[in-house]
Design a protein around this motif. Structure first.
Motif, PDB file in Angstrom:
ATOM      1  N   LEU A 137       0.859  -1.179   0.000  1.00 18.55           N
ATOM      2  CA  LEU A 137       0.000   0.000   0.000  1.00 18.55           C
ATOM      3  C   LEU A 137       0.897   1.231   0.000  1.00 18.55           C
ATOM      4  O   LEU A 137       1.625   1.478   0.958  1.00 18.55           O
ATOM      5  N   ILE A 170      -1.379  -1.236  -4.170  1.00 18.52           N
ATOM      6  CA  ILE A 170      -2.573  -0.468  -3.829  1.00 18.52           C
ATOM      7  C   ILE A 170      -2.148   0.997  -3.794  1.00 18.52           C
ATOM      8  O   ILE A 170      -1.286   1.376  -3.000  1.00 18.52           O
ATOM      9  N   TYR A 193      -4.559  -1.470  -7.775  1.00 21.74           N
ATOM     10  CA  TYR A 193      -5.745  -1.218  -6.969  1.00 21.74           C
ATOM     11  C   TYR A 193      -5.681   0.223  -6.468  1.00 21.74           C
ATOM     12  O   TYR A 193      -4.606   0.747  -6.173  1.00 21.74           O
ATOM     13  N   ASP A 195      -7.368   2.822  -3.399  1.00 27.87           N
ATOM     14  CA  ASP A 195      -8.291   2.936  -2.271  1.00 27.87           C
ATOM     15  C   ASP A 195      -8.940   4.308  -2.286  1.00 27.87           C
ATOM     16  O   ASP A 195      -8.418   5.261  -2.863  1.00 27.87           O
ATOM     17  N   LYS A 219     -11.055  -3.275  -8.921  1.00 25.25           N
ATOM     18  CA  LYS A 219      -9.789  -2.974  -8.259  1.00 25.25           C
ATOM     19  C   LYS A 219      -9.855  -1.645  -7.513  1.00 25.25           C
ATOM     20  O   LYS A 219      -8.891  -0.875  -7.497  1.00 25.25           O
TER      21      LYS A 219
END
Length: 262
Positions: A137, A170, A193, A195, A219
């Protein structure tokens, strides 16, 4: 509807005061509460969140082991650990094996950790993450307290993706906080991906529509960025989107469950 928060932060009680002061100074933002587990659970309950990723960041290489020891010690079915790592940590290979056994991913915050995401110093770490299939991430985009070159811009994230095409990435904040048009151009539609933290409620609706049209819904992960944002506010922003219930369910839980195999 199940909700999993893919982006939160919490710290041990013994260091939380110092962590709060340092993070508020680093991010130029006020926290809504002390970032400890009990407060996280309270805000999760208010928002109807069943599980949360706790992503911890080591500002220095020497902090990696102690932060991860705490994360690994949390035995709670509501916690998904994203461990700490630093590109300048000499023992990264051994620690990534430990992370593979005890956590679901790692978090990198280049503005806080003072490195550029596409600098060669980080490449051995990315190579090992890719080999071990550990998701990473990234904080993506502008950090309000860091003027000058953005260390995690969409263009730099794309450089990492091109170099490590199988790395599970991410991109927080829809791939680039305050750089959303750049993220739409360079990252949307690719193997990454996103967020939703700090983004869905702040982006122009027409720009968000373009993201969905180009990137689809498979995603995109719900994230709140607790304790910098109120989880219920972020949940309500996604619930208010003019998209199907099926796609909301993907964003809220199905996509991260598929990514993390949970």
């Amino acid at each position: 509807m199940e909700i999993i928060d893919s982006h939160t932060h919490a710290y041990p009680e013994k260091v939380v005061e110092r962590a709060k002061e340092n993070l508020q100074k680093s991010f130029s933002r006020q926290m809504i509460t002390m970032p400890v587990l009990d407060n996280l659970y309270k805000y999760m309950d208010e928002a109807g969140i069943s599980k949360s990723v706790i992503a911890s960041v080591a500002s220095r290489p020497d902090q990696v082991l102690s932060i991860n020891n705490w994360l690994f010690s949390i035995k709670d079915p509501r916690v998904i650990a994203f461990a700490s790592m630093h590109p300048y940590f000499a023992g990264f290979k051994e620690e990534l094996k430990r992370i593979k056994d005890n956590a679901s991913g790692i978090k990198l915050q280049s503005e806080f950790q003072l490195f550029f995401v596409d600098e060669e110093k980080a490449f051995p770490m990315y190579e090992e993450l890719q080999k071990l299939e550990i998701p990473v991430l990234f904080h993506c985009g502008v950090e309000l307290s860091s003027p000058g070159a953005v260390r995690s811009s969409p263009e730099r994230i794309l450089n990492v993706m091109n170099k490590f095409p199988h790395l599970k990435i991410i991109g927080a904040h829809m791939g680039g906080y305050l750089l959303w048009e750049d993220s739409l151009e360079k990252l949307a539609g690719k193997n990454i991906y996103f967020d939703t933290s700090d983004s869905v409620g702040n982006m122009p609706p027409e720009l968000l529509d373009k993201f969905f049209a180009k990137h689809g819904y498979d995603k995109i992960l719900f994230g709140s960025d607790f304790p910098l944002e109120i989880p219920k506010k972020e949940v309500d922003a996604v619930k208010a989107l003019n998209i199907s219930q099926e796609n909301k369910e993907k964003i809220f839980a199905k996509n991260i469950k598929n990514l993390l195999k949970i």
